[in-house]
Design an enzyme around this catalytic site. Structure first.
Site, short mmCIF file in Angstrom:
data_model
loop_
_atom_site.label_atom_id
_atom_site.label_comp_id
_atom_site.label_asym_id
_atom_site.label_seq_id
_atom_site.Cartn_x
_atom_site.Cartn_y
_atom_site.Cartn_z
N GLU A 156 1.04 -1.34 0.08
CA GLU A 156 0.57 -0.08 -0.03
C GLU A 156 0.89 1.15 0.47
OE1 GLU A 156 -2.47 -0.66 2.80
OE2 GLU A 156 -3.27 -1.83 2.41
N GLU A 265 -5.91 -10.77 -1.09
CA GLU A 265 -7.08 -10.33 0.44
C GLU A 265 -8.71 -10.58 -0.22
OE1 GLU A 265 -5.71 -7.37 2.62
OE2 GLU A 265 -3.05 -7.36 1.74
#
Length: 362
Positions: A156, A265
């Site tokens: 991220e 995810e």
């Protein structure tokens, strides 16, 4: 005595029959064996409860530690390692012949402030940061290199702001070293394990602006020799967005940059929130039959896209085993198994989705 012996024999035969039935049952991993691996993120409870352990072994052939391999849990203070949780998950994988995804080495969340600050709270110089990063990465990667087949090296690092002049998240790591901290993390990971696949991992990865930024960052770094093997698409979606077309376009875009894509995810919640932000609503609408059907249809649509790109997608991982375990809470209804670990309508939809495609193209 004879009656007790007969009873024991019958119990033994029943046990054997049950064990044989259990071993012959097919799961998600079997349905997709010609397409990609099917993974799941697990916590300590999942690998301690016999029912949940059996479910994991039946359905999945790849595991990710939900939290136990992140920087803060493994090294809360400089040089102070806490391996217990990660060891238990790694040993579960070793004992059951399940491959393990490493998650994650560098992230602006769940990381000890010691990594990037001085005792007075000021940010360290980048040389200090790099030495601390290198020691941490070598310690954890080296410990699990026998069982971990890939790592989410950096997590991220791209901003969500489509109007930002600089595409990178303004984290302390970036503030110290700019995008070079990403390059160094991959270099250190490659030093620690020359054989593991190394991934950049992010959420909102199907957003048209962010997907271009991710692809461009990885392309530029690979041109500089940074050892990035793949892109991890987190897949924190909802029943409204992103569209299947946007997911398809992002995979196509990434496939021109890397040879390996993992959906890392995956969960699909039933409100309009999505992404990996840690603040979200926990009071989702009531789950009606209509919502349940839409939820199943969304999963089916996503898996049809994944099947289409099975030439580049190696693994699709659900983020948690059941709604009860989900970081989104069970109210958001995000997974294929309910709070009691029973299959939902979405499970059958995922199984049926792969029937549109016959063979992996790799």
């Amino acid at each position: 005595m004879k009656q007790r012996t007969t009873t024991a024999l019958l119990l033994f035969l029943a046990f054997c029959a049950g064990a044989a039935a259990q071993s012959s049952r097919k799961g998600l991993k079997d349905a997709y064996k010609d397409y990609f691996w099917i993974g799941v993120a697990v916590n300590q409870r999942n690998i301690s409860d016999e029912t949940q352990k059996a479910l994991i072994c039946q359905e999945f052939n790849s595991i990710t530690a939900e939290n136990d391999m992140k920087p803060q849990p493994t090294e809360p203070e400089e040089g102070v390692y806490r391996w217990e949780g990660a060891d238990r998950i790694a040993n579960f994988c070793r004992q059951n012949g399940i491959r393990l995804r490493g998650h994650c080495l560098m992230w602006h969340n769940q990381i000890g402030r010691w990594m990037f600050t001085n005792p007075d709270g000021s940010l360290v110089d980048k040389e200090v940061l790099y030495e601390r990063m290198r020691r941490h990465i070598h310690a954890i990667v080296g410990r699990y290199k026998d069982i971990v087949y890939c790592w989410d090296v950096v997590n991220e690092a791209i901003t969500d702001d489509p109007n930002a002049a600089v595409p990178y998240r303004q984290s302390p790591l970036y503030e110290i070293a700019g995008e070079e901290f990403i390059e160094k993390a991959f270099e250190f990971a490659r030093e620690a394990d020359p054989d593991a696949l190394l991934f950049y991992n992010d959420y909102n990865e199907a957003d048209p602006v962010k997907s271009v930024r991710i692809a461009e960052m990885v392309r530029q770094m690979k041109e500089k020799g940074v050892p990035i093997d793949g892109i991890g698409m987190q897949g924190h979606y909802n029943i409204y967005e992103p569209s299947a077309q946007d997911v398809d376009a992002a995979i196509e875009r990434f496939s021109h940059v890397v040879s390996h894509i993992h959906v890392t995810e995956l969960d699909i919640r039933v409100n309009r929130e999505m992404g990996g932000q840690l603040k979200f609503k926990r009071d989702a609408a009531a789950i009606t039959d209509s919502i349940d059907r839409v939820h199943a249809d969304r999963y089916a649509a996503m898996f049809r896209v994944f099947c289409k790109h099975s030439d580049v997608i190696d693994c699709v991982t659900f983020w948690n085993l059941s709604d009860r375990d989900s970081w989104l809470s069970e109210q958001n209804y995000p997974l294929l198994f309910d709070r009691n670990y029973q299959k939902k309508r979405a499970y059958d939809a995922v199984i049926k989705a792969r029937k549109s495609y016959r063979k992996r193209r790799k």
